[in-house]
Design a protein around this motif. Structure first.
Motif, mmCIF file in Angstrom:
data_model
loop_
_atom_site.group_PDB
_atom_site.id
_atom_site.type_symbol
_atom_site.label_atom_id
_atom_site.label_comp_id
_atom_site.label_asym_id
_atom_site.label_seq_id
_atom_site.Cartn_x
_atom_site.Cartn_y
_atom_site.Cartn_z
ATOM 1 N N PHE A 167 -1.896 -7.901 11.329
ATOM 2 C CA PHE A 167 -1.626 -6.647 12.016
ATOM 3 C C PHE A 167 -2.818 -6.258 12.888
ATOM 4 C CE2 PHE A 167 2.002 -5.831 9.255
ATOM 5 C CZ PHE A 167 2.841 -5.121 10.120
ATOM 6 N N ASP A 182 -2.532 -3.104 14.724
ATOM 7 C CA ASP A 182 -2.506 -1.686 14.389
ATOM 8 C C ASP A 182 -1.261 -1.454 13.538
ATOM 9 O OD1 ASP A 182 -0.408 -1.667 16.228
ATOM 10 O OD2 ASP A 182 -1.674 -0.929 17.853
ATOM 11 N N GLU A 183 -0.836 -0.201 13.429
ATOM 12 C CA GLU A 183 0.239 0.117 12.497
ATOM 13 C C GLU A 183 1.563 -0.535 12.865
ATOM 14 O OE1 GLU A 183 0.415 4.309 12.392
ATOM 15 O OE2 GLU A 183 -1.501 4.569 11.337
ATOM 16 N N CYS A 191 3.222 -4.077 5.422
ATOM 17 C CA CYS A 191 3.011 -3.185 6.560
ATOM 18 C C CYS A 191 2.132 -2.012 6.149
ATOM 19 C CB CYS A 191 4.346 -2.677 7.103
ATOM 20 S SG CYS A 191 5.440 -3.977 7.716
ATOM 21 N N ALA A 192 1.616 -1.322 7.148
ATOM 22 C CA ALA A 192 0.754 -0.171 6.895
ATOM 23 C C ALA A 192 1.559 0.967 6.281
ATOM 24 C CB ALA A 192 0.086 0.276 8.194
ATOM 25 N N VAL A 193 0.838 1.940 5.688
ATOM 26 C CA VAL A 193 1.487 3.044 4.987
ATOM 27 C C VAL A 193 2.380 3.877 5.904
ATOM 28 C CG1 VAL A 193 1.065 5.135 3.650
ATOM 29 C CG2 VAL A 193 -0.334 3.107 3.257
ATOM 30 N N GLN A 246 -7.608 -8.910 9.113
ATOM 31 C CA GLN A 246 -8.105 -7.793 9.903
ATOM 32 C C GLN A 246 -9.401 -7.297 9.269
ATOM 33 O OE1 GLN A 246 -5.521 -4.401 10.058
ATOM 34 N NE2 GLN A 246 -6.294 -3.721 12.036
ATOM 35 N N PRO A 284 0.825 -1.216 0.000
ATOM 36 C CA PRO A 284 0.000 0.000 0.000
ATOM 37 C C PRO A 284 0.852 1.255 0.000
ATOM 38 C CG PRO A 284 0.134 -0.879 2.216
ATOM 39 C CD PRO A 284 0.918 -1.823 1.341
#
Length: 1437
Positions: free
Chosen positions: A381, A383-384, A322-324, A428, A261
């Motif tokens: 995940f 959270d981040e 992983c998140a942005v 998630q 992402p």
């Protein structure tokens, strides 16, 4: 020989799952209870669920306390939330607003709700959500599904059909990458870009297929120049990307790939291994894995590489993006977790001591006492910067990514948080929810949320926990110590706490984990056997399956009928023509007006009256019974005549009693208050044959198809006739009718402005005034021409009209027509097969009951519809046909069942015919099988009695009751139990209840017996009625030499070895020992599932085969007895050959322990242990001898003197025997390479003679004899999922005199069967067994049955199967015929004609009548004939 194969149970468990907004309810701004969908897949089953907010259930102890307090209150004392008596009146009920205590709304929890299930004609290998250009209009996601044969289907939800529809299907099965010989072993993987710009499907030969999607109108405008592209398509042409040729020559041997992402263009991370290696070559080649990150330019087809990371461990298995805000990707290896960012920086966290031994990559220091394995683990995940690692045994660990901005400094992992299910997928869902799917057992829904907690003064950060499990969850808490989040410094004073720099307190962010809900599943089936389950005084066959794996293992018990037990017989009650049980309260009269006592809502209301009726002696008798003593009945009132119906009336202060010629109002004690003779002036009317009672309305249906409508007046306590002029002529004819009371506001009306005086809440009686504020009432009618009408009460406004109900169409919608004409005909109309005989509108379900319509016609078709809201309405300014009200509803078919009915001459009106008449009616009920569950269901009486049950997780299912005929049924709580039923069956009147712990969310009723371990084999011992099972366990591996001396000393941590060799072993931190399989034998009583005895094998010995065999013996008068034969393998390491052994056990009865509640006790007695030079892989018995296999040899042994096995014959067969089956003196041998052999056993002299072989090479996993009448066939399953029917036919020229077994039919089931059981199929009562039926269990948890089919029926159903394959819409646009065809290079035409596809034929039963006629007309037969063929073959066993 021909057969029909159909599935009794679909696959169990979840292999793939995706969360999305698929149905309109999830995007509705008005109804926020449903906030997302979860779509799960397993093998070829696709299931759609909704996740809804449901109020939390009050704990049992709270209910108990309320009930205890309620017993001390007076009946008229007001309580919170209860209606109160008006002090200023004379006992009237106050309908004002209820008292509130100012509390907020009740807490809610997310729960699963079943929406739809489909069996598709393809093996699902992945699912993703995408948003197309149409998503901008309806705000809904689309579902992308991939299949094993390299296909992608784009699905969306259709509101008009309330189902999934196929938008497009994209196939790559003819791509050059799939032409390789090993392409069948490849498992395609589906991935989608987070912004839905494209999707990718992995293909063999290191390539992927890219499917781009349009997202905006601007993208569509770019394709206008290309005239070959249609603007209405949501995608552009797909293409294949070759990694080696288009990206990098070293990008080969792909392990995993994901979309990342946060990039302007679709960006892919690919994990590969340019140079393959294994443990034995780590000195030469290690750290061979690579990570490539490159972008996709979908317009120019260029793929620039952004980052390349080399030197990764060889055992890398998967990627997690992983998140942005953080960026990068997490790489999972067997021994470590690695984070790689966009700048190719690597941070590795070892989880055991093997990581630094198999890799030279720099890693963080190994934590103390950290010894984990990450094979088959799943990451998700939270959270981040925090994710959960769920290991293969279900242990959950929390991992925190410690970073400064986007620069990661370290990874920290916690100790075990909890144990959950064995994971196959973790995703998630948003809203702090996690879904963990499992193929081995239940799938769970978890909730995580962060809570800021203040550290105690003086406490260190390492003394607190940043991830904990809420104690009210049902997960097994292992340890609450975990790693910590980043501390927050709060500038506020803390008492008694001083920190340098100012008065501050330290705050730690803690992740709380709690259990929300689960999807039931039992996992793979490893073995099957039939046992006898004792229910009351009778034994019922029960299919016992060894299911699950690891700590989710146990036994799943299946039954054909819903099991019930008789609590007591009630012959004094009678009731052959009907029974009704309901509560009635004593009323109080003030100034001539009656009112009821105020009821305490905390005390559940119990039934007080039972009314029963019999037709014999003529003209019948009716009884009013009440509870006299603890379990006795008193019958104070008997009335001559037959009762048609009864129910509570006038606020449950009176009884409304409908007889064949009158309507009576009775007092609670049974005395008569009022009687209305059903007369037309002075002329008697036709007899009343049916009625519906819904306070204050009464509906009656006479034998001449006329109706009557009555209404009660509470102020007078009397009943009067109601005007029916809005419904048409007085002489109109009707087939069926019923009332429905809407307590929850399910029905929503749309009214016009033409009638300004119209008031939907206007009422004409006091009773209606009482009810107007809380519920509405409706009348459902069916006219002879097949029109269903719904009328609103009390003003009789037509709000719904539908002509499609007689055709049993899939969707019933309002035709917007006025009242239909149904005047009497001359000559009188004769009943037709398609006439609706019974109709019922009531709620069905569990925690959130939904409105369902039940329809039964005279032909025997039972159909259940679910009511759904709809926004489709006509032009309200000029409504059609003078209608002023329209019901905003439609009905969708959810269940269908056809019955073969016994026909009777309806023109015969004699007393004998009346007594023989079978009443088929729908009876709604509410039951509480356990304190935390309430079910709304319907029972269908008659000669095909059935339970119709709706559950949250399984939808609507129809279960046979197991009775030959049920004449009357009613739920009964007279004896203070909400789970009892009164049933008048062929055994007389009885009080029944369901067996405890019955799960009704599948097609067969089942019970799960958890054992916390898996079982590989299970058999039933008939002499003692006990279960014998072999458990599958793990033990520490130890290597032995020929003299059984230990030769291997591991360099790992060996602190938990059963051999007490710690002093001999060199300890090393973080090194775990290998494990090997071992087994134990358990003797289990089905009564309570108690293990009576067991036998523990050596730590390196495990069970391959377990059979109950009849052997010759001197210990019985008959000379034969049942013994248990066990075949085992003994592993001795890589350097020595595997050995085996054969055991013979006897089940003997011993004196039970005086403290035990069991009157009889049994033990396992070892008779013989016979060592073998190879593994004993299969066993069976033949004519009193034991047949065993040892590698590639088969031995026939005699049980000599009950103490030894003496060989009498042997035969060299294939490579590795997997299956042995016997029939008389015939022996069937299945091999892992040489397919099957048919052998005959001769006793004088002892000899094994080969009759025939299968020439093809196939790995046979299961083989059985399959016979019908005078025909014999061999049914085999191989590891590729192919079912074959072979025959031994020496007269066939191609069989070479019978030496070659001829393959008559091939059928692809696409799953592996490891167990089967043969049962008898009797078409009528006869002592012989003319036919067999084969039940197979599969590794995905499904059950199938193979039933022999006659030649004439086969021809008819084969033609019908072809029509269904071509002329109905299949989910995802897949081809049923191609799905079942087996590739066979030795013949020119597929051998698919000999086995019918039950999955496809079942679709014929679910079609509407017009579609059924269309299908059968084209093949020259009748729909009734085709349905009769299907019904006769589709029984479970």
């Amino acid at each position: 020989m021909h057969a029909l194969r159909h599935e009794l149970l679909p696959p169990s468990g979840v292999e793939f799952a995706i969360a999305l907004k698929l149905t309109p309810s999830t995007a509705s701004k008005h109804d926020t209870s449903s906030f997302l969908n979860i779509v799960t897949a397993r093998s070829n089953i696709l299931r759609v669920y909704e996740v809804r907010h449901q109020p939390l259930v009050t704990p049992n102890h709270v209910d108990s306390e309320r009930e205890r307090r309620a017993q001390t209150r007076k009946g008229t004392e007001p309580v919170e939330g209860e209606v109160e008596m008006d002090n200023g009146g004379e006992g009237w009920v106050n309908l004002g607003p209820l008292k509130t205590d100012g509390r907020q709304d009740a807490a809610t929890a997310p729960r699963f709700y079943f929406i739809k299930e489909h069996a598709v004609y393809g093996t699902i290998t992945g699912m993703e959500k995408v948003r197309t250009i149409s998503s901008n209009e309806d705000q809904l996601d689309r579902l992308l599904v991939s299949f094993k044969d390299a296909k992608i289907a784009l699905l969306e939800w259709s509101e008009s059909t309330h189902d999934l529809v196929t938008v497009s299907i994209h196939t790559y099965e003819r791509a050059p990458q799939l032409a390789a010989l090993d392409s069948a072993l490849f498992q395609p993987t589906l991935r989608a870009d987070p912004l839905s710009r494209c999707a990718a499907l992995s293909l063999p030969k290191d390539s992927i297929a890219i499917l781009p999607f349009y997202q905006t109108q601007a993208e569509l405008d770019l394709v206008e120049q290309d005239l070959n592209l249609a603007r209405d398509l949501p995608y552009s042409p797909s293409f294949i990307l070759d990694f080696v040729g288009d990206v990098d020559p070293d990008l080969r041997n792909v392990v995993d790939f994901v979309f990342l992402p946060g990039y302007n263009n679709p960006t892919v991370a690919v994990l590969c291994q340019a140079e393959k290696t294994w443990v034995g070559r780590l000195k030469e080649y290690r750290d061979t894995a690579k990570l490539y990150i490159f972008t996709l330019d979908l317009l120019n087809h260029t793929y620039p590489v952004i980052t390349t990371v080399e030197g990764l461990p060889y055992d890398c298995t998967s990627l997690l993006p992983c998140a942005v805000p953080l960026g990068g990707v997490v790489i999972v290896t067997s021994n470590a977790l690695i984070h790689v960012d966009q700048a190719a920086r690597r941070v590795a966290l070892p989880v055991n001591g093997w990581a630094i031994r198999v890799s030279d990559m720099p890693m963080l220091p190994l934590g103390k006492d950290l010894d984990l394995t990450l094979e088959s683990s799943r990451l998700v995940f939270v959270d981040e910067k925090n994710f959960f690692v769920i290991r293969k045994d279900g242990m959950i660990h929390s991992v925190e990514i410690v970073s400064d901005g986007r620069t990661v400094s370290k990874l920290t992992i916690s100790s075990t948080l909890a144990q959950t299910t064995i994971p196959s997928v973790a995703c998630q869902l948003g809203n702090e929810l996690l879904f963990v799917g499992s193929t081995a057992g239940p799938s769970v829904l978890l909730k995580t949320h962060r809570v800021d907690e203040e550290l105690p003064c003086g406490a260190r950060e390492s003394d607190a926990s940043a991830a904990v499990v809420d104690t009210h969850t049902s997960m097994d808490i292992e340890d609450e110590d975990d790693l910590y989040g980043e501390p927050k410094v709060v500038t506020q004073a803390a008492p008694n706490c001083t920190i340098s720099g100012g008065p501050t307190s330290r705050i730690r962010s803690v992740i709380h984990v709690s259990f929300c809900d689960s999807l039931p599943a039992y996992g793979p089936i490893s073995d099957l056997t039939f046992s006898l389950s004792k229910v009351g005084e009778r034994h019922i066959p029960e299919l016992v399956a060894a299911t699950g794996s690891g700590h989710l293992g146990g036994f799943t018990l299946f039954q054909r009928d819903l099991p019930v037990r008789v609590k007591r017989k009630l012959h004094v009650l009678g009731g052959a023509r009907g029974m009704w049980s309901f509560p009635v309260r004593q009323s109080h009269r003030v100034n001539g007006t009656s009112y009821e006592k105020v009821v305490n809502p905390f005390v559940p209301e119990r039934d007080t009256v039972i009314i029963s009726t019999d037709a014999n002696p003529s003209p019948g008798v009716s009884r009013v019974a009440t509870r006299a003593a603890k379990t006795e009945l008193a019958i104070p009132t008997r009335v001559p005549g037959t009762t048609v119906g009864a129910g509570p009336f006038f606020h449950r202060t009176a009884i409304l009693h409908v007889m064949t010629n009158a309507i009576r109002v009775l007092e609670p004690d049974g005395t008569e208050r009022q009687i209305i003779k059903d007369m037309d002036g002075n002329m008697p009317r036709a007899k009343i044959k049916a009625c519906s009672i819904c306070d204050p309305f009464v509906f009656i249906l006479r034998e001449d198809e006329t109706i009557g409508l009555f209404i009660g007046e509470s102020e007078r306590g009397k009943v009067r006739r109601k005007d029916m002029s809005p419904m048409g002529e007085k002489a109109s004819r009707y087939l069926a009718g019923c009332f429905f009371t809407d307590y929850n506001g399910i029905f929503e009306l749309a009214t016009t402005d033409i009638d300004p005086n119209h008031d939907r809440s206007a009422t004409t009686t006091l009773q209606a005034a009482v009810s107007a504020g809380s519920h509405s009432q409706w009348l459902v009618l069916v006219r002879p021409q097949g029109t269903m009408e719904i009328w609103s009460l009390p003003k009789l406004n037509l709000v719904f009209s539908c002509h499609a109900i007689s055709g049993l169409d899939a969707i019933l919608t309002d035709s917007y027509e006025g009242p239909a004409l149904s005047l009497p005909q001359d000559p009188p109309r004769k009943p037709q097969d398609l006439d609706i005989d019974q109709i019922l509108l009531t709620c069905l379900g569990e925690s959130a009951p939904a409105l369902h319509l039940f329809v039964f016609n005279r032909f025997g078709s039972l159909v259940v519809y679910e009511m759904l809201p709809t926004s489709a309405l006509p032009d309200m300014t000029s409504p059609p046909n003078g209608r002023v009200s329209f019901l905003k509803a439609k009905f969708s078919k959810v269940a269908t069942r056809h019955f073969e009915l016994s026909r009777q001459d309806e023109t015969e009106k004699t007393v004998l015919a009346e007594q023989k008449r079978i009443s088929r009616v729908f009876v709604p009920f509410i039951t509480s099988p356990n304190p935390n569950q309430t079910l709304f269901g319907v029972f269908f009486t008659g000669d095909r009695p059935s339970w119709i049950i709706g559950t949250d997780k399984g939808g609507v299912n129809i279960f046979p009751s197991g009775h030959g005929v049920v004449h009357a049924f009613t739920a009964c709580s007279l004896w203070d139990s909400k789970s009892e039923f009164l049933v008048y069956s062929d055994e007389g009147p009885s009080l029944l209840e369901w067996l405890p712990d019955i799960a009704l969310d599948a097609r067969l009723p089942k019970r799960f017996v958890p054992r916390s371990r898996a079982y590989s084999n299970v058999v039933f011992e008939p002499s003692s009625l006990l279960i014998v099972a072999a458990s599958s366990l793990q033990a520490r591996f130890t290597s032995y030499d020929e003299d059984n001396n230990i030769t291997w000393e591991p360099d790992g941590n060996f602190t938990d070895t059963p051999f007490h060799l710690q002093d001999l072993l060199r300890l090393d931190v973080g090194i775990s020992l290998p494990c090997c399989d071992c087994s134990t034998l358990e003797l289990i009583s089905p009564d309570g599932w108690v293990t009576m005895d067991g036998y523990e094998f050596a730590p390196n010995e495990y069970v391959n085969a377990l059979e109950c065999i009849t052997l010759e013996t001197l210990s019985t008068e008959t000379g034969a007895k049942e013994f248990l034969a066990v075949g085992t393998s003994i592993d001795r390491g890589e350097d020595l050959a595997v050995k085996g052994a054969t055991y013979i056990f006897e089940v003997v009865e011993v004196v039970p322990d005086p403290s035990s509640s069991y009157q009889r006790w049994y033990r396992l007695k070892l008779r013989v242990r016979d060592d073998a030079k190879g593994p004993v892989t299969a066993l069976c018995g033949i004519n009193g001898y034991l047949v065993s296999s040892m590698g590639q040899k088969v031995f026939i042994r005699a049980f000599d003197l009950d103490e030894r096995l003496v060989g009498v014959a042997f035969l060299d067969v294939g490579v590795y025997v997997t299956s042995l089956r016997s029939l008389k003196n015939l022996l069937l041998i299945g091999d892992t390479v040489k397919s099957v052999w048919l052998v005959a056993f001769q006793e004088d002299p002892y000899k094994l003679v080969i009759l025939g072989k299968d020439l093809r090479q196939a790995c046979i996993t299961d083989a059985e004899f399959f016979f019908t009448n005078n025909e014999l066939a061999i049914a085999t399953h191989d590891e590729e999922g192919v079912l074959r029917l072979l025959s031994y036919d020496p007269t066939d020229p191609d069989s070479n005199g019978g030496q070659h077994l001829m393959c008559r039919a091939e059928f692809h089931v696409h799953k592996e069967s490891r167990c089967s059981i043969v049962v008898a199929r009797r078409t009528k009562e006869e002592p012989e067994i003319p036919q067999s039926r084969l039940i197979n269990g599969f590794n995905d948890g499904s059950l199938s049955v193979l039933t022999p089919v006659d030649e004439t029926i086969l021809k008819r159903l084969h033609l019908l199967q072809g029509q269904l394959s071509r002329n109905i819409q299949h989910v995802a646009g897949l081809n049923p015929k191609a799905y079942r065809i087996v590739r066979n290079d030795t013949i020119s035409k597929p051998l698919s004609r000999g086995i019918l596809d039950g999955q496809l034929l079942q679709a014929f039963e679910e079609l509407g009548i017009s579609r059924q006629n269309e299908m059968t007309r084209q093949i020259g037969t009748e729909r009734t004939t085709a349905l009769h063929d299907w019904i006769s073959l589709a029984m479970p066993w």
